[in-house]
Design an enzyme around this catalytic site. Structure first.
Site, PDB file in Angstrom:
ATOM      1  N   LYS A 153      36.727 -14.926 -71.813  1.00 14.49           N
ATOM      2  CA  LYS A 153      37.628 -16.033 -71.541  1.00 14.49           C
ATOM      3  C   LYS A 153      39.061 -15.525 -71.532  1.00 14.49           C
ATOM      4  CE  LYS A 153      39.321 -18.561 -74.686  1.00 14.49           C
ATOM      5  NZ  LYS A 153      40.019 -18.926 -75.916  1.00 14.49           N
ATOM      6  N   HIS A 183      32.149 -17.769 -77.075  1.00 14.88           N
ATOM      7  CA  HIS A 183      31.478 -17.284 -78.288  1.00 14.88           C
ATOM      8  C   HIS A 183      30.976 -18.418 -79.177  1.00 14.88           C
ATOM      9  CE1 HIS A 183      35.434 -17.834 -80.206  1.00 14.88           C
ATOM     10  NE2 HIS A 183      34.829 -17.749 -81.366  1.00 14.88           N
ATOM     11  N   GLU A 221      41.832 -25.390 -87.395  1.00 14.81           N
ATOM     12  CA  GLU A 221      42.130 -24.020 -87.840  1.00 14.81           C
ATOM     13  C   GLU A 221      43.377 -24.012 -88.720  1.00 14.81           C
ATOM     14  OE1 GLU A 221      41.041 -20.807 -84.776  1.00 14.81           O
ATOM     15  OE2 GLU A 221      42.159 -22.300 -83.645  1.00 14.81           O
ATOM     16  N   ASP A 241      43.155 -23.352 -74.513  1.00  9.55           N
ATOM     17  CA  ASP A 241      42.651 -22.312 -75.405  1.00  9.55           C
ATOM     18  C   ASP A 241      41.361 -22.743 -76.115  1.00  9.55           C
ATOM     19  OD1 ASP A 241      42.914 -19.784 -76.876  1.00  9.55           O
ATOM     20  OD2 ASP A 241      43.357 -21.037 -78.611  1.00  9.55           O
ATOM     21  N   HIS A 246      35.533 -24.244 -75.981  1.00 12.23           N
ATOM     22  CA  HIS A 246      34.716 -24.392 -77.183  1.00 12.23           C
ATOM     23  C   HIS A 246      34.367 -25.853 -77.499  1.00 12.23           C
ATOM     24  CE1 HIS A 246      35.807 -20.289 -77.429  1.00 12.23           C
ATOM     25  NE2 HIS A 246      36.921 -20.411 -78.121  1.00 12.23           N
TER      26      HIS A 246
HETATM   27  C1  BG6 Z   1      39.419 -18.231 -79.490  1.00 17.26           C
HETATM   28  C2  BG6 Z   1      40.799 -18.817 -79.345  1.00 17.26           C
HETATM   29  O1  BG6 Z   1      38.678 -18.394 -78.300  1.00 17.26           O
HETATM   30  O2  BG6 Z   1      38.735 -18.881 -80.554  1.00 17.26           O
HETATM   31  C3  BG6 Z   1      41.563 -18.701 -80.642  1.00 17.26           C
HETATM   32  O3  BG6 Z   1      41.485 -18.140 -78.308  1.00 17.26           O
HETATM   33  C4  BG6 Z   1      40.782 -19.296 -81.777  1.00 17.26           C
HETATM   34  O4  BG6 Z   1      42.830 -19.339 -80.526  1.00 17.26           O
HETATM   35  C5  BG6 Z   1      39.362 -18.733 -81.818  1.00 17.26           C
HETATM   36  O5  BG6 Z   1      41.468 -19.019 -82.982  1.00 17.26           O
HETATM   37  C6  BG6 Z   1      38.522 -19.482 -82.828  1.00 17.26           C
HETATM   38  O6  BG6 Z   1      37.285 -18.858 -82.979  1.00 17.26           O
HETATM   39  P1  BG6 Z   1      36.487 -18.979 -84.353  1.00 17.26           P
HETATM   40  O7  BG6 Z   1      35.173 -18.356 -84.058  1.00 17.26           O
HETATM   41  O8  BG6 Z   1      37.287 -18.242 -85.375  1.00 17.26           O
HETATM   42  O9  BG6 Z   1      36.401 -20.435 -84.675  1.00 17.26           O
END
Ligand code: BG6
Length: 496
Positions: A153, A183, A221, A241, A246
């Site tokens: 991405k 992911h 987050e 983002d 996600h």
């Molecule tokens: C990424 C984003 O795809 O996912 C980030 O670009 C984000 O900004 C991250 O912090 C979060 O992933 P996870 O697995 O830590 O929740």
């Protein structure tokens, strides 16, 4: 035993390779998950030797895995090349062929996975260069000698750029060869949404507008603009983002119809239908249904978002986004999907909450004095991270005189399974890509449907000149976002 697979990582000097990709491959090697032999070839522009690359990667390997790393290391080699330059790709091909021959394999029998851990501007030129050199081609995948490409991405920055990228990729590859990664789909707890829904008979009858009052999906987050992230993030914001990919992927798994099988396209057909049924907001609806905000300095963080490294002084980029989304289909018509994501919040958690309707009659326990809303008896919480599990809440009678109700919870925690920490998302996704299973990857039409939804919101912000609210860093986000819940629907969850 499968033939040799060569995993070619473009962007081998980058953070993602060291932090995620190589550790994920190592873990699969340790668990003996590969169906056949593998070779890992790192490619980036910097000149370095195999030994230097391995050394760089070693520092990311924990002590507990050092022994297996010693066995794994010889499978890694390095080739410096500019991935967008066909002549340098020609040299890379020579390198790959000789590695194959050294392993006793004819190069055309070897499977090749090209992982584009690159800046997005290089996705199309790299695939073009690979195609020009004949390293990838739009031919039917043979069982041997398969060619696949993993695209990291962000996949475009809006519908137009995503469509252009899709078209470019389709000139050289078939959809089945393109693995667009998100992911979140590799997280165990996200995959468990499918098993919870479709391998149990008790939830599905309730999983609709008749019984569900609202669905909340939060990806909160605590991190902000650590390191030099601001420069990228300021152009993306929470909508591009996190929301486009996600959050909407989790929503698709929650809201989709049961697929006819677990075949990749059976699953992805159902997901795309959900994404296409998301109501595309008019500017007036954006005003009513969406809140955007930016964090401001507080006792938890000394800088406003606008003072972060790489962020424009007058930036209007949202670091927080909340909305009341609607899915216009028979299952979900009228049920609000309350979606939220943000940086610099008080707590890190990803969670889905299905709130069920109250019983038709409140026979036992009316609202408490002064309370106009009935007690909400049931919700189902899917805890994605960092807590991993499922909770179902219901009311029980508090022992004693009278009929006083209190909440009780049935729960499941991954930790109780005793199977150790859940695998990292990349471990599963890389293995699936090598094995040619795209179920947990995003199809081209899904990406486009998600952008269509997000683009309409961004267009509404422009058209209305919507305010960017402020929230103190380390807080629960802007209070105004609670207004997205109506009447007795509640307020945003504070997490587990
Ligand atoms: C990424 C984003 O795809 O996912 C980030 O670009 C984000 O900004 C991250 O912090 C979060 O992933 P996870 O697995 O830590 O929740």
């Amino acid at each position: 035993m499968a033939r040799l697979a060569q995993i070619v990582i473009f962007g081998a000097s980058g953070d993602l390779t060291a932090r995620k990709l190589v550790p994920a491959l190592l873990r699969n090697f340790e668990e003996d998950n590969f169906r056949g032999p593998i070779q890992v070839i790192g490619v980036s522009r910097t000149e370095k030797t195999d030994a230097a690359w391995r050394e760089e990667l070693s520092s990311w390997i924990p002590e507990s895995q050092k022994a297996v790393w010693e066995r794994f290391k010889p499978l890694l080699s390095y080739k410096s090349a500019d991935s967008a330059d066909p002549r340098q790709i020609e040299a890379l091909e020579g390198h790959l062929d000789s590695l194959a021959l050294n392993a006793g394999e004819e190069p055309h029998h070897v499977g090749r996975l090209f992982y584009l851990a690159l800046a997005p501007g290089l996705f199309a030129p790299t695939v073009e260069a690979l195609s020009k050199q004949g390293l990838v081609a739009c031919e039917p995948d043979a069982a041997e000698g398969w060619r696949r490409v993993v695209v990291e991405k962000p996949f475009g920055t809006d519908l137009g750029t995503a469509q252009t990228l899709n078209h470019l990729l389709y000139r050289h590859l078939r959809e089945e060869q393109i693995f667009r990664i998100d992911h979140y789909l590799g997280k165990e707890t996200v995959q468990n949404i499918l098993s919870l829904r479709f391998q149990n008979a008790i939830f599905e009858p309730l999983w609709n507008r008749k019984h569900v009052e609202s669905v909340e999906i939060s990806v909160c987050e605590t991190v902000a603009m650590e390191g030099k992230r601001g420069a990228y993030y300021d152009k993306a914001g929470a909508s591009r983002d996190m929301m486009q990919n996600h959050v909407l992927q989790v929503l698709a798994l929650i809201a989709m119809e049961p697929p006819s099988s677990m075949r990749p396209d059976a699953v992805r057909n159902e997901k795309v239908k959900v994404l296409e049924s998301l109501r595309s907001f008019t500017p007036a609806e954006v005003h009513e249904h969406v809140v955007r905000a930016q964090y401001a300095k507080s006792d938890k963080r000394e800088r406003d978002y606008r003072d972060e490294y790489g962020v424009a002084e007058d930036s209007r980029t949202e670091t927080y986004l909340a909305m009341r989304a609607l899915i216009d289909n028979w299952r979900w018509s009228g049920v609000p999907f309350l979606l939220r994501t943000g940086k610099a919040l008080h707590k890190r958690f990803t969670e889905v909450v299905l709130r069920f309707r109250t019983p038709p009659l409140d026979l036992l326990n009316g609202p408490l004095p002064g309370d106009v809303c009935p007690l909400r008896p049931n919700d189902l919480r899917i805890l994605v991270q960092p807590d991993e599990g499922v909770r179902l809440s219901f009311l029980v009678k508090r022992p004693g005189a009278g009929m006083v109700m209190q909440h009780s919870v049935l729960g499941f925690d991954y930790a109780d399974l005793g199977t150790g920490p859940t695998p990292d998302a990349y471990q599963r996704l890389l293995l699936d890509a090598i094995n040619g299973n795209p179920t947990l990857f995003i199809r081209g039409d899904e990406v486009e449907a998600a952008w269509r939804f997000v683009d309409a919101i961004r267009a509404g912000w422009e058209a209305n000149d919507e305010p960017v609210h402020a929230y103190p860093a380390g807080s629960k986000g802007p209070a105004i976002a609670n207004e997205l819940f109506h009447g007795c629907e509640g307020i945003w969850s504070e997490g587990p």
